[in-house]
Scaffold this motif. Structure first.
Motif, PDB file in Angstrom:
ATOM      1  N   UNK A  61      26.994  37.544  43.801  1.00 16.65           N
ATOM      2  CA  UNK A  61      27.149  36.367  44.658  1.00 16.65           C
ATOM      3  C   UNK A  61      28.533  36.422  45.285  1.00 16.65           C
ATOM      4  N   UNK A  62      28.604  35.975  46.527  1.00 18.59           N
ATOM      5  CA  UNK A  62      29.876  35.961  47.250  1.00 18.59           C
ATOM      6  C   UNK A  62      30.217  34.524  47.576  1.00 18.59           C
ATOM      7  N   UNK A  63      31.346  34.071  47.063  1.00 12.89           N
ATOM      8  CA  UNK A  63      31.790  32.689  47.307  1.00 12.89           C
ATOM      9  C   UNK A  63      32.961  32.768  48.281  1.00 12.89           C
ATOM     10  N   UNK A  64      32.719  32.550  49.566  1.00  8.31           N
ATOM     11  CA  UNK A  64      33.766  32.823  50.553  1.00  8.31           C
ATOM     12  C   UNK A  64      34.898  31.797  50.532  1.00  8.31           C
ATOM     13  N   UNK A  65      36.095  32.280  50.220  1.00  4.18           N
ATOM     14  CA  UNK A  65      37.265  31.409  50.348  1.00  4.18           C
ATOM     15  C   UNK A  65      37.651  31.294  51.817  1.00  4.18           C
ATOM     16  N   UNK A  66      37.506  32.385  52.542  1.00  5.12           N
ATOM     17  CA  UNK A  66      37.790  32.498  53.980  1.00  5.12           C
ATOM     18  C   UNK A  66      39.282  32.406  54.297  1.00  5.12           C
ATOM     19  N   UNK A  67      39.931  31.327  53.910  1.00  5.88           N
ATOM     20  CA  UNK A  67      41.354  31.174  54.239  1.00  5.88           C
ATOM     21  C   UNK A  67      42.184  31.499  52.995  1.00  5.88           C
ATOM     22  N   UNK A  68      43.335  32.162  53.219  1.00  4.15           N
ATOM     23  CA  UNK A  68      44.080  32.727  52.092  1.00  4.15           C
ATOM     24  C   UNK A  68      45.302  31.915  51.680  1.00  4.15           C
ATOM     25  N   UNK A  69      45.478  30.739  52.242  1.00  3.20           N
ATOM     26  CA  UNK A  69      46.618  29.923  51.803  1.00  3.20           C
ATOM     27  C   UNK A  69      46.194  28.454  51.819  1.00  3.20           C
ATOM     28  N   UNK A  70      46.871  27.633  51.030  1.00  2.00           N
ATOM     29  CA  UNK A  70      46.506  26.209  50.992  1.00  2.00           C
ATOM     30  C   UNK A  70      46.562  25.559  52.373  1.00  2.00           C
ATOM     31  N   UNK A  71      47.631  25.870  53.150  1.00  2.00           N
ATOM     32  CA  UNK A  71      47.765  25.232  54.475  1.00  2.00           C
ATOM     33  C   UNK A  71      46.645  25.679  55.404  1.00  2.00           C
ATOM     34  N   UNK A  72      46.377  26.997  55.417  1.00  4.88           N
ATOM     35  CA  UNK A  72      45.327  27.509  56.306  1.00  4.88           C
ATOM     36  C   UNK A  72      43.968  26.944  55.889  1.00  4.88           C
TER      37      UNK A  72
ATOM     38  N   UNK B 284      42.280  23.998  48.633  1.00  3.95           N
ATOM     39  CA  UNK B 284      42.288  25.439  48.365  1.00  3.95           C
ATOM     40  C   UNK B 284      42.337  25.678  46.854  1.00  3.95           C
ATOM     41  N   UNK B 285      43.165  24.904  46.164  1.00  2.00           N
ATOM     42  CA  UNK B 285      43.321  25.102  44.714  1.00  2.00           C
ATOM     43  C   UNK B 285      41.975  24.929  44.011  1.00  2.00           C
ATOM     44  N   UNK B 286      41.216  23.916  44.425  1.00  2.00           N
ATOM     45  CA  UNK B 286      39.923  23.675  43.780  1.00  2.00           C
ATOM     46  C   UNK B 286      38.943  24.805  44.102  1.00  2.00           C
ATOM     47  N   UNK B 287      38.958  25.275  45.357  1.00  2.00           N
ATOM     48  CA  UNK B 287      38.048  26.366  45.744  1.00  2.00           C
ATOM     49  C   UNK B 287      38.394  27.645  44.994  1.00  2.00           C
TER      50      UNK B 287
ATOM     51  N   UNK C 151      44.063  35.828  60.048  1.00  2.00           N
ATOM     52  CA  UNK C 151      44.376  35.326  61.383  1.00  2.00           C
ATOM     53  C   UNK C 151      44.117  33.849  61.565  1.00  2.00           C
ATOM     54  N   UNK C 152      43.984  33.108  60.448  1.00  2.00           N
ATOM     55  CA  UNK C 152      43.744  31.663  60.595  1.00  2.00           C
ATOM     56  C   UNK C 152      44.947  30.846  60.112  1.00  2.00           C
ATOM     57  N   UNK C 153      46.118  31.482  60.092  1.00  2.00           N
ATOM     58  CA  UNK C 153      47.329  30.718  59.789  1.00  2.00           C
ATOM     59  C   UNK C 153      48.039  31.123  58.517  1.00  2.00           C
ATOM     60  N   UNK C 154      47.461  32.064  57.778  1.00  2.00           N
ATOM     61  CA  UNK C 154      48.112  32.561  56.567  1.00  2.00           C
ATOM     62  C   UNK C 154      49.137  33.646  56.925  1.00  2.00           C
ATOM     63  N   UNK C 155      49.944  34.055  55.965  1.00  2.00           N
ATOM     64  CA  UNK C 155      50.834  35.188  56.195  1.00  2.00           C
ATOM     65  C   UNK C 155      50.240  36.432  55.522  1.00  2.00           C
ATOM     66  N   UNK C 156      50.779  37.583  55.913  1.00  2.00           N
ATOM     67  CA  UNK C 156      50.344  38.825  55.268  1.00  2.00           C
ATOM     68  C   UNK C 156      50.715  38.795  53.778  1.00  2.00           C
ATOM     69  N   UNK C 157      51.828  38.178  53.472  1.00  2.00           N
ATOM     70  CA  UNK C 157      52.255  38.080  52.067  1.00  2.00           C
ATOM     71  C   UNK C 157      51.233  37.266  51.265  1.00  2.00           C
ATOM     72  N   UNK C 158      50.799  36.150  51.844  1.00  2.00           N
ATOM     73  CA  UNK C 158      49.801  35.332  51.138  1.00  2.00           C
ATOM     74  C   UNK C 158      48.499  36.099  50.956  1.00  2.00           C
TER      75      UNK C 158
END
Ligand code: SF4
Length: 341
Positions: free
Chosen positions: A133-144, A153-156, A178-185
């Motif tokens: 199963x794949x549960x898509x987080x999609x965005x890699x930072x809380x702000x994004x 984000x924390x709950x997801x 490309x949705x507002x996260x950084x490469x570091x995140x």
């Protein structure tokens, strides 16, 4: 019941005639229509004005489910991926279980991609025959996450990690760059998920007409290559994200062990730049227009010339990143003013 299938899948199953140089090696099916969620990048989002037959930039015509099912064996695809567009009520998710059972009976590995509201549904899908199963987080930072998906984000992430512990080796996620996260995140999250055995499918943000992010730019190819390289080194167990160097959120290196000959050697097979996620998932043209000279995700093995060019692109971008460090920026969504990103 009717099922939507990606146009490339329809061709492979003999349901449509189109020319495609790189056919899908997985059959992509869509279950449901118009999601209860409102992700800013998604054509199926509640508030999107996109066509109902779109997901990302791909068209998904509908066919009778029996017709799709009977054409899967012998079609050449090596996996079936069911993209679930979440129904209005989470209870409707149980209707998916018998379909997954029928698909698994066709003798191919099946994965189901959906942010399953309850682990009981995930368990039922796995029991019915899904191999993952794949549960898509999609965005890699809380702000994004908050901006493009809404909610916590924390709950997801906690939900995804709980699933990974409950079903070891059978859980994946999708991350969109490309949705507002950084490469570091991105790199830190990929590392965290890799330690839990979560497969990560990387995607480049693709603007789709009718969505809230229709006018948001896609990430730079160079930045995407840096994150693909990080993903590959971590996934192969060669490096950890805490060895990497960053400046203003941008990846500038993979640590002293990986500069430059060992980095070249580690990536020389070009696998880092292919579509990632489940085995045999190649998702052709999901992020790219047909004919686009250089794809974000290669849907096929790279030939030696392509691999060499991509490694060279990566090395040049790292040099430019180091030189550009300090001129600000760091998110992957904009074009920025610095060279090489
Ligand atoms: S990685 Fe590919 S096959 Fe697996 S869920 Fe994602 S899109 Fe589907």
């Amino acid at each position: 019941m009717r099922l939507r299938v990606s146009l490339g899948t329809a061709q492979v199953l003999g349901l449509r005639t189109i020319r495609q140089p790189h056919p899908p090696t997985t059959a992509y099916l869509m279950w449901g229509e118009k999601c209860r969620r409102d992700c800013a990048f998604c054509a199926q989002a509640r508030g999107s004005d996109s066509r109902a037959d779109l997901l990302s930039r791909v068209t998904w015509p509908a066919f009778p489910a029996e017709e799709v099912l009977c054409r899967l064996p012998g079609s050449g695809v090596r996996r079936v991926c069911v993209q679930v567009v979440e129904p209005g009520s989470p209870r409707e998710m149980v209707d998916l279980v018998p379909l997954v059972g029928e698909l698994a009976a066709a003798g191919l590995p099946v994965c189901v991609s959906c942010f399953l509201p309850s682990l009981k549904v995930a368990e039922a899908l796995l029991r019915a025959g899904a191999d993952g199963v794949t549960l898509p987080l999609d965005a890699a930072s809380p702000q994004a996450y908050e901006r493009v998906k809404g909610g916590s984000f924390a709950a997801a992430l906690a939900h995804l990690e709980k699933a990974a512990r409950a079903f070891p080796g059978r859980v994946g996620t999708h991350l969109i760059m490309g949705v507002g996260e950084t490469e570091e995140e991105m790199a830190l999250l990929i590392d965290r998920l890799a330690q839990l055995g979560v497969r990560v499918g990387l995607f480049a943000f693709t603007p789709v007409a009718g969505t809230r992010l229709a006018h948001h730019p896609p990430p730079s190819l160079e930045g995407y290559r840096r994150v693909q390289a990080a993903h590959c080194l971590i996934g192969r167990g060669l490096a950890r994200a805490d060895e990497f160097t960053f400046a203003g959120g941008r990846l500038t290196g993979f640590g002293p062990r990986f500069w430059p000959a060992r980095l070249q050697a580690a990536l020389a097979d070009g696998e880092a730049f292919r579509t990632t996620g489940c085995p045999d998932c190649n998702r052709p043209y999901y992020n790219e227009r047909p004919g686009q000279p250089v794809p974000y995700n290669y849907p096929h093995p790279l030939d030696p010339g392509q691999a060499e060019r991509e490694v060279h692109r990566l090395l040049s971008s790292l040099e430019a990143s180091v030189q550009g460090a300090g001129c600000g920026g760091g998110t992957t969504g904009g074009s920025g003013a610095c060279a090489g990103a």
